[in-house]
Design a protein around this motif. Structure first.
Motif, short mmCIF file in Angstrom:
data_model
loop_
_atom_site.label_atom_id
_atom_site.label_comp_id
_atom_site.label_asym_id
_atom_site.label_seq_id
_atom_site.Cartn_x
_atom_site.Cartn_y
_atom_site.Cartn_z
N MET A 9 -5.84 12.60 4.64
CA MET A 9 -7.14 12.06 3.97
C MET A 9 -7.31 12.89 2.76
O MET A 9 -7.55 14.11 2.69
CB MET A 9 -8.18 12.12 5.19
N LEU A 10 -7.31 12.04 1.61
CA LEU A 10 -7.74 12.59 0.36
C LEU A 10 -9.03 12.00 -0.01
O LEU A 10 -9.55 10.98 0.07
CB LEU A 10 -6.66 11.89 -0.79
N VAL A 11 -9.88 13.10 -0.55
CA VAL A 11 -11.13 12.94 -0.95
C VAL A 11 -11.45 13.11 -2.32
O VAL A 11 -11.03 14.35 -2.86
CB VAL A 11 -12.14 13.58 -0.16
N ASP A 346 -15.00 7.05 -9.81
CA ASP A 346 -14.40 7.89 -8.80
C ASP A 346 -13.06 7.33 -8.14
O ASP A 346 -13.37 6.25 -7.36
CB ASP A 346 -15.16 8.55 -7.67
N ARG A 347 -11.70 7.75 -8.50
CA ARG A 347 -10.80 6.94 -7.85
C ARG A 347 -9.65 7.78 -7.32
O ARG A 347 -9.46 8.95 -7.49
CB ARG A 347 -10.09 6.24 -8.99
N ILE A 348 -8.69 6.95 -6.58
CA ILE A 348 -7.54 7.74 -5.85
C ILE A 348 -6.44 6.89 -6.27
O ILE A 348 -6.17 5.68 -5.81
CB ILE A 348 -7.88 7.75 -4.33
N LEU A 349 -5.43 7.50 -7.07
CA LEU A 349 -4.25 6.79 -7.65
C LEU A 349 -3.25 7.50 -7.18
O LEU A 349 -3.06 8.81 -6.96
CB LEU A 349 -4.12 6.85 -9.32
N ILE A 350 -2.02 6.72 -7.00
CA ILE A 350 -0.66 7.17 -6.14
C ILE A 350 0.20 6.77 -7.37
O ILE A 350 0.39 5.60 -7.58
CB ILE A 350 -0.68 6.68 -4.81
N SER A 351 1.45 7.45 -7.43
CA SER A 351 2.61 7.21 -7.91
C SER A 351 3.47 5.99 -7.36
O SER A 351 3.04 5.91 -5.93
CB SER A 351 3.32 8.22 -8.32
N HIS A 352 4.11 5.27 -7.86
CA HIS A 352 4.87 4.16 -6.95
C HIS A 352 5.95 4.94 -5.80
O HIS A 352 5.90 4.32 -4.72
CB HIS A 352 5.62 3.11 -7.94
N SER A 353 6.35 5.89 -6.27
CA SER A 353 7.17 6.82 -5.44
C SER A 353 6.31 7.11 -4.03
O SER A 353 6.96 7.32 -3.18
CB SER A 353 7.94 7.55 -6.03
N ALA A 354 5.22 7.43 -4.28
CA ALA A 354 4.39 8.09 -3.43
C ALA A 354 4.07 7.06 -2.32
O ALA A 354 3.88 7.24 -1.19
CB ALA A 354 2.92 8.80 -3.93
N LYS A 355 3.54 5.81 -2.90
CA LYS A 355 3.34 4.51 -2.25
C LYS A 355 4.50 4.35 -1.15
O LYS A 355 4.08 3.90 0.03
CB LYS A 355 3.00 3.57 -3.01
N ASP A 356 5.56 4.63 -1.58
CA ASP A 356 6.78 4.26 -0.77
C ASP A 356 6.79 5.05 0.43
O ASP A 356 7.48 4.92 1.65
CB ASP A 356 8.31 4.37 -1.40
N SER A 357 6.27 6.33 0.54
CA SER A 357 6.15 7.16 1.47
C SER A 357 4.91 7.12 2.63
O SER A 357 5.01 7.61 3.68
CB SER A 357 6.09 8.86 1.05
N LYS A 380 -20.68 8.86 -5.40
CA LYS A 380 -20.38 8.52 -3.71
C LYS A 380 -18.94 9.39 -3.57
O LYS A 380 -18.27 8.87 -4.55
CB LYS A 380 -20.33 7.28 -3.33
N PRO A 381 -18.75 10.22 -2.50
CA PRO A 381 -17.35 10.68 -2.51
C PRO A 381 -16.52 9.52 -2.16
O PRO A 381 -16.96 8.41 -1.55
CB PRO A 381 -17.40 11.50 -1.38
N ILE A 382 -15.25 9.35 -2.55
CA ILE A 382 -14.21 8.51 -2.18
C ILE A 382 -13.17 8.83 -1.46
O ILE A 382 -12.61 10.00 -1.80
CB ILE A 382 -13.73 7.49 -3.46
N TYR A 383 -12.65 8.18 -0.27
CA TYR A 383 -11.49 8.87 0.32
C TYR A 383 -10.26 7.70 0.56
O TYR A 383 -10.78 6.47 0.63
CB TYR A 383 -12.02 9.47 1.52
N LEU A 384 -9.29 8.26 0.61
CA LEU A 384 -7.98 7.36 1.15
C LEU A 384 -7.41 8.00 2.33
O LEU A 384 -6.96 9.29 2.29
CB LEU A 384 -7.02 7.30 -0.11
#
Length: 540
Positions: A9-11, A346-357, A380-384
């Motif tokens: 969980m990333l916040v 407020d955003r949560i971004l991931i590299s394409h290599s991270a998405k593969d995991s 507002k806090p945002i989470y993934l």
């Protein structure tokens, strides 16, 4: 055969405003946040905070202390036996201070986690709970930088920067990056062209950060970058859409002829303005309907700032309303303040290599806001929440359920100790400690004497009678002139609105502004085809 995974969980949370109201907003924020953690129970929890301490860090350090201690001692996090808390708090080092806070918690079900040492160039085991506060420049298990000032030329100073950590969990190696980019200083300037000058500044800073991560001396690994990007809607084209067929009226400053206020109203001269824009005011007569209802999805075509980076990063679909600027009224969790054009800052971004995991099918990722109808401050806090694939040679962890009795017992023993800036204390005595104990500051003489003596010092920091006498003199002088903050709930408590810019005209009096004049706002620039507010599906 079950897929091997661990839940993450990333916040991201800009917490500046909650420290302005510690008795109500801060407590409500903690309750709602911890309730969400309890419901999801991730194996690994990462919280990236911006504007820790709010506008005046020195005044708010006591509240930061209570905030962190409340998290460490909460029953919802009792099963998280390892933690690292990084707080960049040294406001006396103006050239380095970012007010960022990275907080990481590891569930007892995960037997081994490693964190990267950027000095020794190797992973080290993550053991026990540790708080690193004050000046953290020399801490080797993080990388921190403040953005060069030329990225934000409109401002004399800023806190914007990033903190990066690197992790190894079950053989999956990745970076977690907390980032804070600059805001729109003036609504009038932001709507004058597309893209705005502020959007350009953010883009240059983000490119600078990504290129640093991609080209530095460390091995390139998958990364998750989450924070307050301050991404704003394309205000120029949005305002054109919102004000079609309306009469535009401008007010200008007599001294410099700069526009200080723009009003858009019906052709009936007695009608109230539909939209009024000033440097730090954005007031639409239907704020909730336009920006909040239906999650504001009709606005997504105007959310353009991420587009140039889609070849580098990925973002899950947004299904929550713009995260800023929400009302700070404690009983209002859905209204926006009339200070800025709402946006998904407020955003949560991931590299394409991270998405593969990330497991996509059997465990659907959740990208959401916390406190949908609860006041959580102006952001507002945002989470993934997702499940990460484990190395095939590693053991299995599912839904944070303890599977390793020996490892759990070992970590429980270690977790009875908390390290505060290198000094270990018993976890049971957390109520009696200050997370700023043993913290260092670059220019300690600039600390308020009362603050300086509120936490324990390093053993070699002896205090003389002369020092105490001088501190008493300074304290008497400072307290006599201590700045009194008057809260105005119609204006953001974010430190952003306290920063002077070269374009800031200040408060314009009636005598300084000329008569309001109707102008033609029609432009030959092409605006995007979008649906009207309230239409559920924007036109393609």
């Amino acid at each position: 055969m079950a897929e091997k995974r661990t839940t993450m969980m990333l916040v991201t949370a800009n917490v500046g405003s909650i420290f302005e109201d510690p008795e109500h907003t801060l407590k409500q924020w903690l309750q709602e946040f911890l309730t969400t953690i309890d419901q999801l129970s991730p194996g690994f929890l990462a919280i990236h905070c911006q504007e820790v301490g709010g506008k005046n860090y020195e005044e708010s350090m006591q509240h930061v202390n209570e905030f962190v201690k409340a998290l460490l001692a909460s029953k919802e996090l009792l099963c998280y036996d390892r933690a690292r808390v990084f707080l960049d708090e040294d406001f006396t080092a103006v050239d380095k201070f970012t007010a960022l806070g990275n907080l990481y918690f590891v569930h007892e079900s995960i037997p081994e986690v490693k964190i990267w040492d950027f000095t020794a160039l190797q992973f080290v085991p993550l053991l026990k709970k540790e708080v690193l506060s004050g000046n953290i420049e020399s801490v080797p298990i993080k990388e921190k930088a403040k953005f060069p000032q030329h990225f934000f030329p409109e401002f004399k100073w800023s806190r914007k920067g990033f903190i990066r950590t690197r992790w190894d969990i079950f053989g999956s190696v990745f970076d977690l990056i907390n980032i804070h980019l600059f805001h729109d200083a003036s609504n009038i300037e932001a709507m004058s062209e597309s893209p705005s000058v502020y959007s350009g500044n953010r883009q240059r800073a983000f490119v600078h950060a990504l290129e640093r991560f991609e080209k530095d001396q460390y091995e390139t690994v998958p990364y998750f970058i989450f924070g307050d990007f301050n991404f704003r809607l394309d205000t120029y084209h949005l305002v054109q859409n919102l004000t079609k067929n309306l009469v535009t009226v401008e007010a200008r400053n007599k001294k410099n002829n700069k526009v200080t206020k723009v009003s858009f109203q019906e052709t009936d001269t007695n009608a109230e303005a539909v939209l009024t824009v000033e440097a730090k005011s954005f007031d639409h007569c239907r704020m909730k309907q336009v920006f909040h209802d239906n999650n504001g999805t009709w606005l997504l075509p105007y959310d353009k700032e991420l587009q140039p980076f889609l070849d580098r990063v990925f973002e899950y679909e947004i299904n929550f309303p713009p995260s800023y600027p929400f009302s700070e009224e404690i009983d209002d969790g859905i209204s926006y303040m009339k200070t800025r054009c709402p946006g998904w800052c407020d955003r949560i971004l991931i590299s394409h290599s991270a998405k593969d995991s990330i497991i996509q099918d059997s465990f659907q990722p959740v990208y959401e806001s916390i406190g949908r109808e609860i006041c959580m401050g102006d952001h507002k806090p945002i989470y993934l929440y997702f499940a990460m694939k484990c190395d095939d040679d590693k053991d299995l962890v599912l839904n944070s359920k303890p599977l390793y009795s020996s490892a759990v017992e070992h970590h429980r023993k270690v977790s009875r100790v908390i390290s505060i800036n290198g000094n270990e204390i018993e976890a049971a005595k957390i109520d009696d400690i200050n997370i700023h104990d043993y913290a260092t500051f670059e220019k300690e003489q600039k600390l308020h004497p009362v603050l300086r003596h509120s936490f324990k010092r390093k053993e070699n920091g002896e205090v003389t009678i002369g020092d105490l006498a001088m501190d008493l003199i300074r304290a008497e002088h400072v307290l006599a002139h201590w700045k009194k903050h008057r809260r105005n709930r119609h204006h953001s408590s974010s430190s952003e609105d306290d920063l002077p810019s070269e374009n800031d005209t200040g408060n314009i009096t009636e005598e300084e502004s000329v008569e309001e004049v109707e102008i033609d706002m029609q432009s030959d620039k092409v605006q995007p085809e979008t649906s009207e507010p309230g239409d559920n599906t924007p036109e393609s």
